[in-house]
Design an enzyme around this catalytic site. Structure first.
Site, PDB file in Angstrom:
ATOM      1  N   ASP A 108       0.866  -1.173   0.000  1.00  0.00           N
ATOM      2  CA  ASP A 108       0.000   0.000   0.000  1.00  0.00           C
ATOM      3  C   ASP A 108       0.909   1.231   0.000  1.00  0.00           C
ATOM      4  O   ASP A 108       2.116   1.125  -0.196  1.00  0.00           O
ATOM      5  CB  ASP A 108      -0.912  -0.059   1.239  1.00  0.00           C
ATOM      6  CG  ASP A 108      -2.243   0.646   1.025  1.00  0.00           C
ATOM      7  OD1 ASP A 108      -2.217   1.869   0.771  1.00  0.00           O
ATOM      8  OD2 ASP A 108      -3.288  -0.012   1.104  1.00  0.00           O
TER       9      ASP A 108
ATOM     10  N   ILE B 104      -8.822  -2.698   1.168  1.00  0.00           N
ATOM     11  CA  ILE B 104      -8.076  -3.911   1.500  1.00  0.00           C
ATOM     12  C   ILE B 104      -6.964  -4.191   0.496  1.00  0.00           C
ATOM     13  O   ILE B 104      -6.058  -4.942   0.789  1.00  0.00           O
ATOM     14  CB  ILE B 104      -9.024  -5.130   1.621  1.00  0.00           C
ATOM     15  CG1 ILE B 104      -9.741  -5.436   0.291  1.00  0.00           C
ATOM     16  CG2 ILE B 104     -10.077  -4.881   2.724  1.00  0.00           C
ATOM     17  CD1 ILE B 104     -10.542  -6.736   0.308  1.00  0.00           C
ATOM     18  N   LYS B 105      -7.039  -3.602  -0.681  1.00  0.00           N
ATOM     19  CA  LYS B 105      -6.019  -3.785  -1.719  1.00  0.00           C
ATOM     20  C   LYS B 105      -5.534  -5.220  -1.838  1.00  0.00           C
ATOM     21  O   LYS B 105      -4.345  -5.484  -1.953  1.00  0.00           O
ATOM     22  CB  LYS B 105      -4.833  -2.825  -1.482  1.00  0.00           C
ATOM     23  CG  LYS B 105      -5.220  -1.340  -1.642  1.00  0.00           C
ATOM     24  CD  LYS B 105      -4.014  -0.419  -1.661  1.00  0.00           C
ATOM     25  CE  LYS B 105      -4.383   1.032  -1.802  1.00  0.00           C
ATOM     26  NZ  LYS B 105      -5.083   1.605  -0.626  1.00  0.00           N
ATOM     27  N   ARG B 106      -6.462  -6.178  -1.832  1.00  0.00           N
ATOM     28  CA  ARG B 106      -6.092  -7.565  -2.017  1.00  0.00           C
ATOM     29  C   ARG B 106      -5.930  -7.866  -3.506  1.00  0.00           C
ATOM     30  O   ARG B 106      -6.361  -7.087  -4.363  1.00  0.00           O
ATOM     31  CB  ARG B 106      -7.146  -8.494  -1.396  1.00  0.00           C
ATOM     32  CG  ARG B 106      -7.428  -8.276   0.105  1.00  0.00           C
ATOM     33  CD  ARG B 106      -6.210  -8.478   0.976  1.00  0.00           C
ATOM     34  NE  ARG B 106      -6.522  -8.624   2.377  1.00  0.00           N
ATOM     35  CZ  ARG B 106      -6.204  -7.740   3.334  1.00  0.00           C
ATOM     36  NH1 ARG B 106      -5.563  -6.614   3.042  1.00  0.00           N
ATOM     37  NH2 ARG B 106      -6.510  -7.978   4.598  1.00  0.00           N
TER      38      ARG B 106
END
Lengths: 311, 311
Positions: A108, B104-106
């Site tokens: 991130d 969540i940037k999964r």
């Protein structure tokens, strides 16, 4: 931690990491029945089944292998209860002396990556106390946000003597859609490989860096190029077995010292009892099937390495 | 869900999402003291402080805003206890009628992305029952692994009537190291923008797609290009305020219909009481400071949109 991983690879003669990615479909009925009887057909029941399944496999294989790689998504899908099973699995594997690679693929912007790094590899401060959230030994990291998204992970690894495996070329069929795009005549994965190699040079263990790379077993030609581009980088190689990677394809991921790569297999080991080769074990002896699958995988890889002049 | 988000943006006249990214440093002493008194200076104490802090902000702002965006890393750093606070925050925000965007940037290989999608946006099956793990309305997704890592998220969104925001151009300083690289003469973020636009065309709500994009407020020139490239894509715009994005820079992220973008601010709102502008509120009235910061941000953006001929 990278040296500890290397020592364990040398001791076990197994450059192998077992992917603890338990799908409910992989878990034998007797384990699910017992867990559901105790905790119901609930998230807690599923988490109990996963934990018991993992424990069986770890108990049957820990003396043969250097490391495990739990894939957090397989736990996260069961919410909080699943993540409790993830943490319990990590703790148990560490008790058994295994190196734990958390396959979390986080990444991130800087301050957010710092929070992930603290939660998975470091310590968080609450008032006068510090606590470890998940406490894996290594974590996988997604580099798409660039260096300021990766650096906080590196900083925590330096402080805690832990390590990373950064995604360079992933094992999945569509990984090329972005990763293979040509940038100044070179594929993007090479550019990222150079970045990883550069970060690695500044963060060395004894003979290898603690900043490693992920390169899928399914792309051996690219693995060969990346091996040369990142000489001091340990490569985590997913995609062996069920995804299509073969032992003879893996030779070029290793250096001439016989080191430099650790091959991950998940389904091929943890669900071995469901495969034709190992069905004689049956679901009751699923862990024995996993043990045999580890022995066979070690043999396959070492044979390939000898043939390939690496060992 | 995309239409629900648009309806709420129109009703509140606030294309704003409040980033619930609570660092302990942001939380007023009186809240931390009370939480630590109850649960000790422990992970549970930190989680309680975060939850009470969030609740205060939500109670003070929910009538003004369409949506919140909790950043899971800020909870995950406190391990299981932190993630319980994340889930509790989501549930409370939904009770208050807010749309919840899980930041969540999964993103992973197909089967693993499917597990994340199920855990965050869908339902997981245990025996005869199904359960929701975290149950956000939207999630952010990292596209680095290509379409087979994104598709499982899209499939779950289609089934559950939820949505995604896929990282195209992130707000951080080093995002260009990978995302700006030229591929066939075009920057990579444009290529990803085209992919997102294409996925979006196949997955439309009433007027916009439920497959959105993330484009940082800190790169307005690129925002302008991406807006045109992805006409039916809702853009989530982080980086406003503390990271440097200004209201006048945001005009080009919107379409002529006054829609198409939702601007995220975290620190600027949740820690407003610590900023010069709002210090008169003091730590006891931190939530009132957040309310005022939302009102001011809405005013700034709407003024800029009027000046820019969008409204």
């Amino acid at each position: 931690m990278i040296q500890q991983l290397i020592n364990k690879i040398q001791k076990t003669e197994a450059p192998i990491v077992v992917g603890l990615d338990p799908m409910l479909d992989y878990i034998p009925e007797q384990i699910k029945e017992k867990a559901y009887k105790e905790k119901g057909e609930t998230l807690a029941g599923a988490a109990e089944a996963i934990w018991q399944f993992n424990k069986g496999i770890v108990d049957a294989t820990y003396d043969l292998i250097p490391a495990v790689k739990p894939q957090i998504a397989m736990y996260e899908q069961f919410g909080i209860e699943g993540l409790i099973a993830y943490k319990k699995t990590i703790e148990y594997c560490k008790e058994k002396g295994l190196v734990v690679i958390g396959d979390i693929k986080r990444g991130d912007i800087g301050s957010t990556s710092a929070a992930y790094a603290v939660g998975h590899l470091g310590k968080v401060t609450v008032g006068k106390n510090t606590y470890k959230g998940f406490d894996e030994d290594f974590a996988t990291v997604n580099p798409y946000l660039g260096s300021d998204g990766v650096k906080p992970f590196i900083d925590v690894c330096k402080e805690e003597k832990k390590g990373l495996f950064i995604l360079v070329k992933t094992s999945n069929p569509s990984s090329g859609e972005i990763q293979d795009k040509l940038v100044d005549g070179k594929p993007l994965y090479e550019l990222i490989g150079e970045m990883v190699s550069e970060w690695g040079r500044e963060h060395m263990g004894d003979s290898y860096s603690y900043i490693g790379a992920v390169v899928g077993a399914t792309y051996p030609e690219m693995g060969k190029i990346l091996r040369k581009l990142m000489p001091k980088t340990y490569i985590l190689v997913p995609g062996y077995g069920a995804q299509g990677g073969k032992a003879e394809d893996l030779v070029d991921y290793f250096n001439k010292d016989g080191l430099g790569a650790i091959v991950s297999s998940s389904r091929g080991i943890i669900a071995a009892y469901k495969a034709k080769n190992y069905e004689k074990f049956g679901p009751e002896a699923y862990a024995d099937a996993s043990r045999q699958a580890v022995i066979d995988m070690r043999e396959e890889i070492n044979t390939a390495l000898v043939k390939g002049g690496i060992k």
